[in-house]
Scaffold this active site. Structure first.
Site, short mmCIF file in Angstrom:
data_model
loop_
_atom_site.label_atom_id
_atom_site.label_comp_id
_atom_site.label_asym_id
_atom_site.label_seq_id
_atom_site.Cartn_x
_atom_site.Cartn_y
_atom_site.Cartn_z
N ASN A 148 130.74 85.21 69.36
CA ASN A 148 130.24 84.22 70.34
C ASN A 148 131.10 83.00 70.51
O ASN A 148 130.82 82.35 71.55
CB ASN A 148 128.98 83.91 70.62
CG ASN A 148 127.94 85.09 70.61
OD1 ASN A 148 128.22 86.17 71.07
ND2 ASN A 148 126.62 85.09 70.03
N HIS A 167 115.95 86.62 77.09
CA HIS A 167 116.08 86.56 75.32
C HIS A 167 114.70 86.34 74.67
O HIS A 167 113.65 85.85 75.25
CB HIS A 167 116.72 85.33 75.02
CG HIS A 167 117.47 85.18 73.70
ND1 HIS A 167 116.64 84.27 72.76
CD2 HIS A 167 118.60 85.60 73.24
CE1 HIS A 167 117.30 84.70 71.65
NE2 HIS A 167 118.46 85.30 71.91
N GLU A 191 118.03 84.08 82.53
CA GLU A 191 119.42 83.55 81.77
C GLU A 191 120.45 83.62 82.95
O GLU A 191 120.50 84.12 83.80
CB GLU A 191 119.72 84.65 80.62
CG GLU A 191 118.91 84.66 79.49
CD GLU A 191 119.08 85.45 78.45
OE1 GLU A 191 120.30 85.35 77.91
OE2 GLU A 191 118.42 86.48 77.90
N SER A 205 122.48 88.32 77.33
CA SER A 205 123.40 88.36 75.93
C SER A 205 123.62 89.83 75.51
O SER A 205 124.45 89.93 74.93
CB SER A 205 122.63 87.80 75.06
OG SER A 205 121.42 88.37 74.58
N ASP A 221 118.22 79.66 80.94
CA ASP A 221 119.14 79.59 79.52
C ASP A 221 120.44 79.99 79.86
O ASP A 221 120.84 81.23 80.08
CB ASP A 221 118.35 80.55 78.76
CG ASP A 221 118.83 80.43 77.45
OD1 ASP A 221 120.00 79.91 77.15
OD2 ASP A 221 118.46 81.00 76.45
N HIS A 265 125.19 81.51 77.00
CA HIS A 265 126.51 82.47 77.22
C HIS A 265 127.46 82.28 78.67
O HIS A 265 128.46 82.53 78.62
CB HIS A 265 126.27 83.93 77.27
CG HIS A 265 125.71 84.43 76.09
ND1 HIS A 265 126.20 84.60 74.82
CD2 HIS A 265 124.22 84.36 75.76
CE1 HIS A 265 125.39 85.16 74.02
NE2 HIS A 265 124.15 85.01 74.58
N LYS A 303 127.95 78.91 71.18
CA LYS A 303 128.72 79.91 71.73
C LYS A 303 130.22 79.24 72.19
O LYS A 303 131.06 78.81 71.30
CB LYS A 303 128.31 80.60 72.97
CG LYS A 303 127.25 81.75 72.61
CD LYS A 303 126.01 81.26 71.91
CE LYS A 303 124.94 82.19 71.86
NZ LYS A 303 123.72 81.74 71.15
#
Length: 384
Positions: A47, A133, A175, A179, A204, A207, A236
């Site tokens: 990541n 997540h 998110e 992910s 969140d 990423h 990440k």
């Protein structure tokens, strides 16, 4: 049933269903290469999207911080562990992302758990994206609030929940980039619906931060959304580890009083905060790195169009190649590794049944020949 029997039964069930997880020692490597058991592989499972984990600016900042502060913080931030460099980095993050305050946490998992545990009370509701997540869904299920899940990235599904009978408070959780699928949440629509229902939105952006938006400010900035609660993590694109919660002054003060993960954990080493400051500067100046990442993503997607697997609809660094059955995904990953490409098979329960996949991740350190090598080996693996 004894403890030992319960443990053995659970392990046997995992083995029988092809869902047994194993760890592998990564002896040496960076965003582009890793070395395992004496063999060198092209790395398509990390990541470290901008390659900052081995950036000399970040490494030297950590080294200089360790020389000045030592290698640990020495305590909770509520006792002796909160240093000037922590406060400076929090202020820099808040200013960069347009919030009044930022609070540092030791990990993204801890930040998500702490935030939901501290805020939610009996009678409250949490409406979470179905594919959010594990740290978010676990925290929600353990809280005294009622958890409901809306269809993945479907604002209409959320709207139906928001128009149901009310509660004391409602938190919408999603998110920025997911992910496992690499797809981007429709944050503008989710935020609009949340505001109309007098609810808060929590995003969140593990990423998205560093790779999307102006200066890498993330998914929310890209979609011109300012959620009430924003979680960003540093494992990440920042290339380090840790996390931060961005919020207003009152919420920050509240978390300082009631967020147990923050109060009762040793704070991150100040040397780590020094490294994160250097990583932040690199991200702010990282347009070329983001451009290279974008080119690598486009190159892979062009080359993968004719593969006999389902390529997820992702324009981000996470490129899921849906294989289907658990063992088929594992076998394909093993064939790629035998040819020098390290790719990880992801199976249920991390992803829904029947969607076992290769989670291919791309980064700015990879070269065109790396992408070509992966594609060549994916096509070759079909004939075996």
């Amino acid at each position: 049933m004894s403890w030992q029997h319960r443990i053995q039964l659970a392990l046997a069930q995992r083995r029988e269903t092809g869902r047994m997880r194993q760890r592998t020692i990564n002896h040496q490597g960076d965003a582009r290469w890793i070395e395992i058991n004496g063999q060198r592989y092209r790395n398509f499972s990390g990541n470290d999207y901008l390659g900052l984990s081995h950036d000399l600016r970040v490494i030297r900042a950590w080294q200089q911080g360790a020389e000045r502060y030592g290698v640990g913080s020495g305590g909770s931030g509520h006792v002796t562990g909160y240093r000037a460099v922590h406060a400076d980095f929090e202020a820099q993050l808040a200013d960069w992302l347009g919030y009044s305050r930022a609070l540092l946490f030791i990990s993204g998992f801890a930040a998500n758990q702490a935030l939901i545990a501290a805020l939610m009370a009996k009678g409250d509701r949490i409406f979470a994206d179905k594919l959010a997540h594990a740290s978010l869904l676990e925290a929600a299920s353990l809280s005294p609030a009622t958890l409901r899940r809306f269809s993945h990235n479907q604002p209409a599904s959320l709207q139906k929940l928001l128009t149901s009978d009310g509660a004391a408070e409602t938190l919408v959780v999603t998110e920025g980039i997911f992910s496992m699928d690499g797809d981007v949440a429709p944050l503008a629509q989710l935020h609009q619906l949340s505001q109309q229902a007098n609810s808060w939105l929590m995003v969140d952006d593990a990423h998205g931060i560093g790779v999307l938006g102006e200066q890498g400010r993330g998914s929310c900035w890209q979609q011109q959304v300012k959620p009430e609660l924003l979680v960003v993590t540093f494992g990440k694109a920042f290339g380090v580890s840790g996390a931060a919660v961005l919020c207003d002054d009152d919420t920050a003060d509240y978390l300082l009083q009631f967020a147990r993960h923050l109060i009762y954990s040793t704070s991150m080493p100040p040397a780590q905060a020094c490294a994160l400051q250097a990583a932040l500067r690199a991200i702010q100046q990282g347009d070329e790195l983001r451009q290279q990442l974008g080119e690598n993503i486009a190159c892979f997607r062009r080359g993968a169009r004719d593969l006999p697997y389902t390529l997820g609809d992702s324009q981000t660094a996470i490129q899921p190649l849906i294989v289907g059955e658990n063992q088929a995904a594992v076998t394909l990953a093993e064939r790629l590794r035998a040819r020098g490409c390290w790719v990880t098979a992801i199976r249920p329960p991390t992803v829904p049944p029947g969607t076992a996949r290769l989670r291919i991740t791309l980064n700015a350190s990879q070269q065109p020949e790396d992408i070509d090598a992966l594609l060549e080996r994916l096509y070759d693996a079909q004939g075996e």
